[in-house]
Scaffold this motif. Sequence first.
Motif, PDB file in Angstrom:
ATOM      1  N   VAL A   1      -1.471   2.331   3.618  1.00 42.32           N
ATOM      2  CA  VAL A   1      -2.847   2.625   3.238  1.00 42.32           C
ATOM      3  C   VAL A   1      -3.197   1.889   1.948  1.00 42.32           C
ATOM      4  O   VAL A   1      -2.493   2.003   0.938  1.00 42.32           O
ATOM      5  CB  VAL A   1      -3.033   4.142   3.042  1.00 42.32           C
ATOM      6  CG1 VAL A   1      -4.469   4.452   2.611  1.00 42.32           C
ATOM      7  CG2 VAL A   1      -2.678   4.889   4.324  1.00 42.32           C
ATOM      8  N   ASP A   2      -4.301   1.126   1.984  1.00 43.81           N
ATOM      9  CA  ASP A   2      -4.820   0.436   0.798  1.00 43.81           C
ATOM     10  C   ASP A   2      -6.030   1.222   0.294  1.00 43.81           C
ATOM     11  O   ASP A   2      -7.102   1.185   0.908  1.00 43.81           O
ATOM     12  CB  ASP A   2      -5.218  -0.992   1.169  1.00 43.81           C
ATOM     13  CG  ASP A   2      -5.715  -1.796  -0.026  1.00 43.81           C
ATOM     14  OD1 ASP A   2      -6.063  -1.181  -1.061  1.00 43.81           O
ATOM     15  OD2 ASP A   2      -5.778  -3.029   0.087  1.00 43.81           O
TER      16      ASP A   2
ATOM     17  N   GLY B   1       0.819  -1.206   0.000  1.00 39.87           N
ATOM     18  CA  GLY B   1       0.000   0.000   0.000  1.00 39.87           C
ATOM     19  C   GLY B   1       0.852   1.255   0.000  1.00 39.87           C
ATOM     20  O   GLY B   1       2.081   1.195  -0.083  1.00 39.87           O
ATOM     21  N   VAL B   2       0.190   2.390   0.105  1.00 40.63           N
ATOM     22  CA  VAL B   2       0.881   3.672   0.169  1.00 40.63           C
ATOM     23  C   VAL B   2       1.518   3.811   1.549  1.00 40.63           C
ATOM     24  O   VAL B   2       0.853   3.640   2.575  1.00 40.63           O
ATOM     25  CB  VAL B   2      -0.097   4.834  -0.098  1.00 40.63           C
ATOM     26  CG1 VAL B   2       0.639   6.173   0.004  1.00 40.63           C
ATOM     27  CG2 VAL B   2      -0.748   4.683  -1.463  1.00 40.63           C
ATOM     28  N   LEU B   3       2.806   4.145   1.560  1.00 36.50           N
ATOM     29  CA  LEU B   3       3.576   4.221   2.811  1.00 36.50           C
ATOM     30  C   LEU B   3       3.571   5.668   3.309  1.00 36.50           C
ATOM     31  O   LEU B   3       4.058   6.572   2.624  1.00 36.50           O
ATOM     32  CB  LEU B   3       5.008   3.741   2.556  1.00 36.50           C
ATOM     33  CG  LEU B   3       5.970   3.660   3.737  1.00 36.50           C
ATOM     34  CD1 LEU B   3       5.468   2.726   4.820  1.00 36.50           C
ATOM     35  CD2 LEU B   3       7.356   3.213   3.248  1.00 36.50           C
ATOM     36  N   VAL B   4       3.011   5.871   4.492  1.00 36.81           N
ATOM     37  CA  VAL B   4       2.900   7.206   5.071  1.00 36.81           C
ATOM     38  C   VAL B   4       3.670   7.223   6.391  1.00 36.81           C
ATOM     39  O   VAL B   4       3.245   6.596   7.374  1.00 36.81           O
ATOM     40  CB  VAL B   4       1.427   7.596   5.315  1.00 36.81           C
ATOM     41  CG1 VAL B   4       1.345   9.032   5.835  1.00 36.81           C
ATOM     42  CG2 VAL B   4       0.597   7.428   4.053  1.00 36.81           C
ATOM     43  N   TYR B   5       4.804   7.931   6.410  1.00 33.40           N
ATOM     44  CA  TYR B   5       5.616   7.967   7.629  1.00 33.40           C
ATOM     45  C   TYR B   5       4.984   8.888   8.663  1.00 33.40           C
ATOM     46  O   TYR B   5       4.434   9.943   8.340  1.00 33.40           O
ATOM     47  CB  TYR B   5       7.030   8.438   7.311  1.00 33.40           C
ATOM     48  CG  TYR B   5       7.850   7.417   6.560  1.00 33.40           C
ATOM     49  CD1 TYR B   5       8.229   6.227   7.166  1.00 33.40           C
ATOM     50  CD2 TYR B   5       8.241   7.641   5.243  1.00 33.40           C
ATOM     51  CE1 TYR B   5       8.979   5.283   6.490  1.00 33.40           C
ATOM     52  CE2 TYR B   5       8.995   6.701   4.552  1.00 33.40           C
ATOM     53  CZ  TYR B   5       9.357   5.523   5.180  1.00 33.40           C
ATOM     54  OH  TYR B   5      10.100   4.589   4.508  1.00 33.40           O
ATOM     55  N   ARG B   6       5.139   8.482   9.928  1.00 28.25           N
ATOM     56  CA  ARG B   6       4.608   9.270  11.043  1.00 28.25           C
ATOM     57  C   ARG B   6       5.706   9.748  11.988  1.00 28.25           C
ATOM     58  O   ARG B   6       5.416  10.368  13.015  1.00 28.25           O
ATOM     59  CB  ARG B   6       3.565   8.443  11.793  1.00 28.25           C
ATOM     60  CG  ARG B   6       2.384   8.054  10.891  1.00 28.25           C
ATOM     61  CD  ARG B   6       1.377   7.170  11.581  1.00 28.25           C
ATOM     62  NE  ARG B   6       0.760   7.821  12.741  1.00 28.25           N
ATOM     63  CZ  ARG B   6      -0.261   7.294  13.418  1.00 28.25           C
ATOM     64  NH1 ARG B   6      -0.783   6.121  13.043  1.00 28.25           N
ATOM     65  NH2 ARG B   6      -0.763   7.932  14.455  1.00 28.25           N
ATOM     66  N   CYS B   7       6.965   9.450  11.655  1.00 28.88           N
ATOM     67  CA  CYS B   7       8.112   9.882  12.459  1.00 28.88           C
ATOM     68  C   CYS B   7       9.226  10.329  11.524  1.00 28.88           C
ATOM     69  O   CYS B   7       9.352   9.818  10.404  1.00 28.88           O
ATOM     70  CB  CYS B   7       8.635   8.742  13.343  1.00 28.88           C
ATOM     71  SG  CYS B   7       7.453   8.088  14.514  1.00 28.88           S
TER      72      CYS B   7
END
Length: 371
Positions: free
Chosen positions: A321-322, A299-305
């Motif tokens: 995220v899919d 899925g789409v990789l969304v970093y949080r750090c």
Amino acid sequence: MQTQTHPLIAPTLGTARNLTSFHYGSGGGQKIYIQSSLHADELPGMLVSFELRRKLAALEAAGKVRGEVVIVPVANPIGLNQHFLGHLTGRFETLTAQNFNRNFHDLSALVQPVIESRLTGDIDANRAAIRTAMREALDAQTPHTELDSQRLALQKLSYDADVVLDLHCDWEAAMHLYTNPDLWPEVEPLACYLDAKASLLALNSVGNPFDEIHSFCWSDLRGRYGDRFPIPNGSISVTIELRGQREVSYELAEKDAQAIIEYLTSRGVIEGTAAPLPPLEFAATPLAGTEPLVAPVSGVLVYRCEVGTWIDADQPIADIVDPLTDSVVTIRNTVAGVLYARHLTRFATAGLEFARIAGATAFRSGSLLSN
């Protein structure tokens, strides 16, 4: 300054490549070897070498270089020629799929057949004897491919250096470095000057990467013969990861080159007074304590750090995220430490290693580096 050219084996008719080394100072003291971009698509090191050469030329002209400093700004001309649809693929040789920073000659294995009979109670004589055995062993090697000849040429330039600095970078990363735990007291000032956010220690991470083959030999020989003969740390070797691939700027290159100059000044290689030693923000940790984070789904990789920050255990590091199912999978870490590197991609395939955290307690074994 002297310039030397080191021809490589021509891979095909009508082609030829060379390594070029630049030598500053008149010798007679410590030898320092610095190379950049062994992974040819990791370009910050080339710009740091550019800045280093300018600084060293001025220092040499002023008579302030003690010993010899060798710079190889382009350590991998083979990889620099590997372009596919406009993309530079410089980490692996396309002919063999071999990592350019693996499979260097194991210096300890090469010298063991002869070295025991040459060792004495004199630590300086032993340093010289081991380096002589290294030179003889490397001279006896016959490369058969262009890649073999490149590896051998780099080792012949560096085997007898007191300090070896291998300049790399990661996908996206904070400044960090790798070195042998036996060397940490002598490497810590370099980490301070560079403002390293992670300092990763391993005796043998498996695979014979460039920096390790220099220091491991001395540690291994000391383990074998050190109860009878004094054996020094004959090579202070370090891989410096100059942040991420996109962080190529004059400002950063100037800062990093000056940090290296300060380190060499503190070692007496450059005449003068080194800048006061800055504090090290985060303590050194074992490479075996690093936690690789792996995507369980695609899925789409969304970093949080962000890289370079301290991460507590069980903290959300990234979401996958899919957009087809509206599924969001949050990836958390299990160890506390510094998030020092993450992947450049923003699309995860299942099984992708996308980030690494430097934990304080060793828990892994075997091959410790990424492919």
